[in-house]
Write an enzyme that holds these catalytic residues in place. Structure first.
Site, mmCIF file in Angstrom:
data_model
loop_
_atom_site.group_PDB
_atom_site.id
_atom_site.type_symbol
_atom_site.label_atom_id
_atom_site.label_comp_id
_atom_site.label_asym_id
_atom_site.label_seq_id
_atom_site.Cartn_x
_atom_site.Cartn_y
_atom_site.Cartn_z
ATOM 1 N N GLU A 91 41.427 32.665 35.840
ATOM 2 C CA GLU A 91 41.575 34.105 35.639
ATOM 3 C C GLU A 91 41.001 34.517 34.284
ATOM 4 O O GLU A 91 41.123 33.786 33.312
ATOM 5 C CB GLU A 91 43.060 34.482 35.721
ATOM 6 C CG GLU A 91 43.710 34.030 37.021
ATOM 7 C CD GLU A 91 45.235 34.089 37.006
ATOM 8 O OE1 GLU A 91 45.794 34.892 36.236
ATOM 9 O OE2 GLU A 91 45.865 33.338 37.769
ATOM 10 N N GLU B 70 47.047 44.407 37.416
ATOM 11 C CA GLU B 70 48.399 43.896 37.669
ATOM 12 C C GLU B 70 49.327 44.405 36.574
ATOM 13 O O GLU B 70 48.935 44.499 35.410
ATOM 14 C CB GLU B 70 48.391 42.368 37.659
ATOM 15 C CG GLU B 70 49.775 41.728 37.807
ATOM 16 C CD GLU B 70 49.736 40.205 37.706
ATOM 17 O OE1 GLU B 70 50.821 39.602 37.753
ATOM 18 O OE2 GLU B 70 48.641 39.640 37.569
#
Length: 419
Positions: free
Chosen positions: A223, A334
């Site tokens: 990520e 997120e």
């Protein structure tokens, strides 16, 4: 067994006996405190390697210039005799092509990191954001510092009969994703904001996920993106970050360079350091490009920031599924929704505005691409979207000659339609 003391049979006055009994737990507390201090000091020493030079950033960070061969990654047992790869063998095609964005006044502006204002690290070193004692003490435990909670990847498969474990953990997403093929990397350009966080145990981030394996205990994930995380960094600055795990966030992996794993080769960009400047609502827009791809010769997963900064790599043997390829790519935002007051959090995703507001107001990912098995960048096929609560945070796909495949995403969190 714990020691127990009593004053029976002791020839001392009652007051001294009472003081003696009071002192025993205090001695125990002092011992525990001393052990905790030793543990903190030991952990700080493992993270903060001796620098050749240190730079004080305007935001209060200290950036240590550490010799490349002394970086935390090489503490990993699998990397004991590792020879650092100083450059990738292959780049995906088109990596250094000119940006497709035109030279209009609305185009993106250059971006940098705040610590650059006060100096640079010399060749042969890498910049590492120094971890402080207060950073460790904000974590729930010293060992958990720099690690994510379990199951924090958006799981967009609507046909899955299990309840959504992501929702139960309080994490919400607004993403675009592709699956059903073999992927050897991904790229995107995303604009950078400073979303407001309601409370310190929440965060907001925008990133790329490179995923392999199932969403159970064996998930592999790489990520990279930007985030605002008061618990992790102690402030509300927008920062560049990376993360990796090979077991669904259980025992492996961490943010940035806070554990052994990612090997950095670049002396100009610091993981976890503040990004500057930041996009403004109805004002100038600033964006960053991130590319993650697999070197087909060595099997390492490389990361590039912008058009010129090849930052380093995750060695292929850190992973199980990603030693071959990824099975899903996700791009998007997120947040943590702790619902501490029984209501949805007001923590913003992206700019804090919904996608339909468009350029200059909403957050975007543009020119999203995947790397195919021929090591070529290409537009993704069959892009889908996913969000848990579209009235809180949403995502909207688009396509154009200038931006290729793109999407706007984000939202304010709590609002009249998201109580």
């Amino acid at each position: 067994m714990a020691l127990q003391f009593t004053c029976v049979g002791m020839k001392m006055k009652a007051v001294f006996c009472f003081m003696f009994l009071l002192a025993v737990p205090l001695f125990g507390s002092a011992a525990r405190l001393s052990m905790e201090n030793l543990e903190v000091k030991k952990h700080l020493n493992s993270l903060n390697k001796p620098p050749l030079k240190s730079i004080k950033s305007p935001d209060g960070d200290i950036i240590d210039c550490v010799h490349m061969s002394h970086q935390p990654a090489l503490d990993h047992p699998l990397l004991k005799n590792h020879t650092i790869q100083t450059r990738p063998n292959y780049h995906p095609e088109g990596l250094f092509r000119d940006k497709k964005v035109g030279k209009n006044v609305e185009g993106p502006k250059p971006i940098t990191q705040l610590w650059h204002m006060n100096g640079r690290c010399p060749e042969g070193t890498i910049p590492i954001r120094r971890t402080k004692k207060e950073d460790l003490l904000r974590a729930s435990s010293i060992k958990s510092y720099g690690k994510k909670n379990h199951r924090r990847v958006p799981k967009p498969k609507s046909a899955d009969p299990e309840p959504d474990l992501i929702n139960q953990s309080g994490h919400q997403h607004a993403i675009a994703y592709v699956e059903g093929d073999k992927y050897y990397g991904a790229k995107a350009t995303l604009n950078v904001w400073d979303p407001k966080i309601q409370q310190s145990n929440e965060f907001s981030l925008s990133q790329i996920w490179i995923l392999g394996g199932s969403f159970a205990s064996d998930l592999n994930s790489i990520e990279a993106g930007w985030q605002v995380s008061p618990d992790l960094y102690g402030d509300s600055n927008t920062r560049l970050f990376t993360y990796w795990t090979s077991d669904s966030y259980q025992a492996t992996g961490c943010y940035n360079l806070l554990c052994s794993g990612f090997i950095q080769i670049n002396n100009e960009i610091a993981m976890g350091a503040s990004i500057s400047p930041i996009s403004g609502y109805h004002s100038s827009q600033y964006d960053i490009s991130i590319l993650v791809w697999k070197d087909p010769k060595e099997g390492n997963w490389w990361m590039q920031f912008g058009d010129e900064y090849v930052l380093g790599y995750w060695p292929g043997y850190l992973f199980s599924y990603l030693t071959d390829s990824a099975t899903m790519i996700e791009w998007g935002g997120e947040v943590v929704n702790s619902e501490s007051d029984g209501q949805h959090t007001t923590t913003q995703m992206g700019s804090g505005h919904f996608p339909e507001e468009g350029f200059g107001k909403a957050s975007y990912f543009r020119n999203i691409q995947v790397v195919d098995n021929s090591n070529n960048l290409r537009p993704p096929k069959d892009i889908d979207t996913f969000t848990e609560q579209s009235n809180c945070y949403n995502v909207q796909l688009g396509k154009s000659n200038e931006w290729g495949s793109y999407f706007y995403y984000g939202g304010p969190g709590r609002n009249p339609n998201c109580p």
